[in-house]
Design a protein around this motif. Structure first.
Motif, mmCIF file in Angstrom:
data_model
loop_
_atom_site.group_PDB
_atom_site.id
_atom_site.type_symbol
_atom_site.label_atom_id
_atom_site.label_comp_id
_atom_site.label_asym_id
_atom_site.label_seq_id
_atom_site.Cartn_x
_atom_site.Cartn_y
_atom_site.Cartn_z
ATOM 1 N N ASP A 274 -5.068 2.843 5.090
ATOM 2 C CA ASP A 274 -5.211 4.091 5.927
ATOM 3 C C ASP A 274 -6.434 3.915 6.802
ATOM 4 N N ILE A 275 -7.684 3.620 5.901
ATOM 5 C CA ILE A 275 -9.104 3.814 6.727
ATOM 6 C C ILE A 275 -9.031 2.522 7.934
ATOM 7 N N TYR A 276 -8.545 1.555 7.687
ATOM 8 C CA TYR A 276 -8.479 0.500 8.675
ATOM 9 C C TYR A 276 -7.525 1.004 9.684
ATOM 10 N N ARG A 277 -6.481 1.499 9.489
ATOM 11 C CA ARG A 277 -5.300 1.818 10.385
ATOM 12 C C ARG A 277 -5.987 3.074 11.289
ATOM 13 N N LYS A 278 -6.621 4.088 10.764
ATOM 14 C CA LYS A 278 -7.084 4.961 11.538
ATOM 15 C C LYS A 278 -8.227 4.474 12.516
ATOM 16 N N ALA A 279 -8.991 3.090 11.855
ATOM 17 C CA ALA A 279 -10.182 2.794 12.737
ATOM 18 C C ALA A 279 -9.497 1.607 13.788
ATOM 19 N N GLY A 280 -8.465 1.569 13.791
ATOM 20 C CA GLY A 280 -7.594 0.530 14.804
ATOM 21 C C GLY A 280 -7.640 -0.726 14.614
ATOM 22 N N LYS A 281 -8.082 -1.096 13.316
ATOM 23 C CA LYS A 281 -8.083 -2.593 12.659
ATOM 24 C C LYS A 281 -6.871 -2.750 11.919
ATOM 25 N N ILE A 282 -5.779 -2.994 13.051
ATOM 26 C CA ILE A 282 -4.365 -3.072 12.307
ATOM 27 C C ILE A 282 -4.214 -4.339 11.424
ATOM 28 N N ASP A 283 -4.753 -5.504 11.748
ATOM 29 C CA ASP A 283 -4.520 -6.656 11.025
ATOM 30 C C ASP A 283 -4.820 -6.370 9.478
ATOM 31 N N SER A 284 -6.113 -6.021 9.557
ATOM 32 C CA SER A 284 -6.746 -5.745 7.984
ATOM 33 C C SER A 284 -6.037 -4.836 7.304
ATOM 34 N N ALA A 285 -5.530 -3.736 8.034
ATOM 35 C CA ALA A 285 -4.626 -2.936 7.418
ATOM 36 C C ALA A 285 -3.285 -3.257 6.881
ATOM 37 N N LEU A 286 -2.764 -4.226 7.675
ATOM 38 C CA LEU A 286 -1.562 -5.150 7.234
ATOM 39 C C LEU A 286 -1.670 -5.583 5.897
ATOM 40 N N VAL A 287 -2.787 -6.264 5.899
ATOM 41 C CA VAL A 287 -3.044 -6.928 4.630
ATOM 42 C C VAL A 287 -2.868 -6.251 3.382
ATOM 43 N N TYR A 288 -3.700 -4.808 3.220
ATOM 44 C CA TYR A 288 -3.420 -4.020 2.116
ATOM 45 C C TYR A 288 -1.980 -3.541 2.089
ATOM 46 N N ILE A 289 -1.444 -3.266 3.150
ATOM 47 C CA ILE A 289 -0.149 -2.634 3.352
ATOM 48 C C ILE A 289 0.976 -3.553 2.460
ATOM 49 N N ASP A 290 0.776 -4.888 2.756
ATOM 50 C CA ASP A 290 1.543 -5.840 2.403
ATOM 51 C C ASP A 290 1.586 -6.004 0.890
ATOM 52 N N LYS A 291 0.311 -5.804 0.351
ATOM 53 C CA LYS A 291 0.159 -5.907 -1.067
ATOM 54 C C LYS A 291 0.749 -4.709 -2.059
ATOM 55 N N CYS A 292 0.983 -3.556 -1.055
ATOM 56 C CA CYS A 292 1.646 -2.307 -1.704
ATOM 57 C C CYS A 292 3.215 -2.283 -1.511
ATOM 58 N N ILE A 293 3.543 -3.062 -0.515
ATOM 59 C CA ILE A 293 4.932 -3.445 -0.429
ATOM 60 C C ILE A 293 5.579 -3.911 -1.581
ATOM 61 N N ARG A 294 4.765 -5.049 -2.073
ATOM 62 C CA ARG A 294 5.080 -5.851 -3.366
ATOM 63 C C ARG A 294 4.656 -5.202 -4.643
ATOM 64 N N SER A 295 4.264 -4.130 -4.483
ATOM 65 C CA SER A 295 4.118 -3.468 -5.758
ATOM 66 C C SER A 295 5.535 -2.749 -6.439
ATOM 67 N N GLU A 296 5.210 -2.764 -7.691
ATOM 68 C CA GLU A 296 6.425 -2.093 -8.450
ATOM 69 C C GLU A 296 6.397 -0.400 -8.362
ATOM 70 N N ASN A 297 5.144 0.299 -7.934
ATOM 71 C CA ASN A 297 5.144 1.557 -7.759
ATOM 72 C C ASN A 297 5.855 1.879 -6.699
ATOM 73 N N ILE A 298 6.657 2.816 -6.844
ATOM 74 C CA ILE A 298 7.689 3.428 -6.096
ATOM 75 C C ILE A 298 6.653 4.207 -5.007
ATOM 76 N N PHE A 299 5.779 4.922 -5.519
ATOM 77 C CA PHE A 299 4.857 5.710 -4.695
ATOM 78 C C PHE A 299 4.148 4.972 -3.735
ATOM 79 N N SER A 300 3.522 3.862 -4.334
ATOM 80 C CA SER A 300 2.583 2.994 -3.102
ATOM 81 C C SER A 300 3.721 2.134 -2.184
ATOM 82 N N LYS A 301 4.750 2.053 -2.733
ATOM 83 C CA LYS A 301 5.948 1.402 -1.644
ATOM 84 C C LYS A 301 6.093 2.220 -0.667
ATOM 85 N N THR A 302 6.382 3.553 -0.898
ATOM 86 C CA THR A 302 6.969 4.551 -0.212
ATOM 87 C C THR A 302 5.962 4.885 1.150
ATOM 88 N N SER A 303 4.657 5.070 0.679
ATOM 89 C CA SER A 303 3.661 5.409 1.363
ATOM 90 C C SER A 303 3.170 4.104 2.494
#
Length: 607
Positions: A274-303
């Motif tokens: 979220d911090i990278y997204r707000k700072a406009g560093k989309i590529d860096s943000a997508l790395v961490y978002i992809d990690k959360c999508i592969r997570s088993e935690n439904i809350f992390s995946k939803t966000s």
């Protein structure tokens, strides 16, 4: 057919095998008990080691139902302590069915708590909250304050996930109080951190920052860098909410510096994305978002899908944004919403009402038992009263019979007394006659007794005087010894006075010294500070205390200056050059470290 020797060898080998098997089977139970005790003792400090011990055992090693129950409970606890997510409730249900009808409230509360933890991991929050409340009720009957604190902490966590922040804050306060009672230094910083987190969710930033600072200070005091890292991370999230980007990056870097592993969690990955997204560093943000999508935690995946939708929308890609938003909505519907929170509140309230009804029923039963006991006591009291009256009636009859016997005896005794009184009068008359005869005889004896008494007095007086003479002789000898001691002391005092007079004469000699007089000896130089203490109100002692860096020779120079002796005379008295005296004065001022430039003024200030 085997030969006889071979038969004996076979029998001997069989006996050894049987003994080995017997010893092994006999020692299996103590071995299991030792492993259970070891795993339980390591549960708090080394839960990973406890889990390894338990996983190294199998159900075939368990010889009884009790061992199986203890093993399942320890295994559930070890997985929970190692943050291994529970996916089935079969083990804890087995333990729960074994303990639910027992009277051991401490173990029952522990089982109820872990049953709630299992349902919590399985995202069955209503069931989790219900068993947490049951654990709270049972734990209150015991002194398991630490377990009660864990229960309150989990209830706070459930309430937080359901956005019931006021309720969660109250639970965390109760949890913190319980942990303080058991002095749990490993948990109390987390409890204060949770209080700060609740105030952060309520947008009460100043209070939140205060709690975070307290948690950080406590973690620093107890040397818990992992807790410090968590607190710094949440402070970064706080500054992110109030849009202070520089502070966000500063505290995020400090958090990673304390614990680099913090970036491994889904929660941290979301925050960094979220911090990278707000700072406009989309590529860096997508790395961490992809990690959360592969997570088993439904809350992390939803966000994570919500962030992807917002990023696609900012990149003017409405198709992708809509696709991600649909996944986000689907996941969001599967999570407990506000209505679920209301259902949870109703479940907790229903449990509380049932508990109150049970307590009322118990009170009524207790009242019934009390009334029954009261009637029983009254009946026993009546029976005891009747028995007492009967015993008293029998006792009174017995006493009346004894009284009649005593009255008869008294009548006989009165007659005997009258006869005795007549005999007494006759005896008194005979005694009077005899006494008169004795008085006449005693007149002569009295004169002899007077003479004997006087003689006895003289003998006593003589003995007393002899004793007094002996005491006075001892006193005289002691006084003579004291006179001898005083004479010796007088001689010593005379010698000391002569020494003192000679010492004082040293100061007078120094004050009136002129070139050509005798210089100071080494003994006199050593005596001068002590003489200055006597002459000038402890001058040398005060000088040492105020300026501990001064050396003995420096003290000597200061004493001579105090006596107003010039530098030339000081050089002559101490057998050194005039320039050496000036050098020593300069070093003395340096060691004193005083702002006053004149050394005489500094020394004269010491009175």
């Amino acid at each position: 057919m085997l030969p006889l020797s071979a038969t004996f060898r076979l029998l001997g080998l069989s006996l050894v095998v049987l003994l080995f098997v017997g010893c092994f089977s006999c020692n299996n139970k103590p071995r299991l008990k030792r492993q259970f005790v070891l795993a339980d003792s390591l549960m708090l400090i080394r839960p990973d080691s406890a889990l390894k011990i338990l996983e190294g055992m199998t159900e075939n090693d368990l010889n009884s139902e009790k061992e199986k129950i203890d093993y399942y409970l320890l295994l559930v606890e070890a997985k929970d302590k190692n943050y291994i997510k529970h996916k089935s409730d079969s083990l804890i249900n087995y333990v729960y069915n074994a303990y639910k009808n027992r009277e051991d409230n401490a173990m029952k509360a522990k089982v109820l708590f872990f049953k709630g933890r299992v349902y919590h991991d399985m995202e069955k929050f209503e069931d989790a909250a219900l068993y947490y409340k049951k654990a709270e009720t049972v734990a209150k009957k015991t002194k398991s304050y630490r377990l009660l604190g864990l229960v309150y902490n989990e209830l706070g966590g459930v309430s937080m996930w359901l956005s019931m922040y006021d309720k969660a804050f109250d639970y965390y306060v109760d949890s913190y109080s319980m942990m303080l009672m058991v002095n749990d230094t490993a948990t109390t910083p987390y409890e204060i951190r949770n209080l700060g987190r609740m105030r952060l969710f309520q947008h009460r930033y100043d209070e939140s920052l205060t709690y975070y600072q307290r948690a950080f200070d406590m973690a620093q005091m107890y040397k818990k860098p992992r807790i410090q890292s968590d607190v710094l991370y949440e402070i970064a999230l706080l500054y992110d909410q109030i849009q202070k980007k520089d502070s966000v990056l500063y505290y995020m870097r400090k958090s990673i510096a304390y614990n680099p592993d913090i970036v491994s969690t889904d929660e941290t990955s979301l925050a960094i994305a979220d911090i990278y997204r707000k700072a406009g560093k989309i590529d860096s943000a997508l790395v961490y978002i992809d990690k959360c999508i592969r997570s088993e935690n439904i809350f992390s995946k939803t966000s994570a899908y919500r962030y992807l939708s917002e990023i696609s929308e900012s990149q003017h890609n409405p198709t992708k944004a809509l696709e991600y938003y649909k996944v986000y909505s689907t996941l969001k519907d599967s999570i407990l919403t506000r209505s679920s929170a209301e259902d949870l509140t109703e479940i907790i309230a229903k449990y509380d009402n049932e508990r109150l009804q049970n307590e009322k029923t118990e009170i009524l039963l207790e009242k019934t038992r009390t009334m029954r006991n009261l009637y029983l006591v009254l009946l026993i009291s009546v029976l005891l009263g009747a028995a007492t009256l009967t015993a008293f009636y029998i006792y009174r009859k017995k006493k009346e019979h004894q009284l009649k016997i005593l009255r008869a005896k008294t009548s006989v005794y009165l007659k005997q007394i009258e006869a005795n009184q007549i005999q007494i009068k006759e005896n008194e008359k005979w005694v009077a006659e005899k006494e008169k005869l004795i008085r006449d005889t005693n007149l002569k004896l009295e004169e002899k007794e007077v003479q004997l008494y006087k003689l006895k007095q003289k003998e006593d007086e003589t003995s007393r005087l002899k004793i007094e003479n002996q005491k006075l002789e001892r006193i005289r000898e002691e006084l003579n010894r004291e006179i001898d001691l005083l004479a010796k002391r007088k001689e010593k005092i005379t010698v000391i006075n002569a020494g003192i007079e000679s010492q004082y004469s040293l100061i007078d000699r120094l004050r009136s010294w002129k070139p050509g007089d005798s210089i100071m000896s080494e003994t006199e130089q050593n005596q001068l500070p002590d003489l200055m203490d006597k002459e000038c109100n402890d001058f040398a002692t005060k000088l040492r205390i105020r300026y501990p860096a001064l050396k003995s020779h420096d003290i000597l120079i200061c004493c001579l200056i105090k006596l107003r002796i010039s530098n030339e005379y000081i050089a002559s008295l101490t057998c050194c050059k005039y320039e050496s005296v000036l050098t020593k004065r300069f070093r003395i001022k340096q060691r004193m470290n005083e702002k006053e430039e004149n050394l005489e003024s500094i020394i004269n200030l010491i009175s």
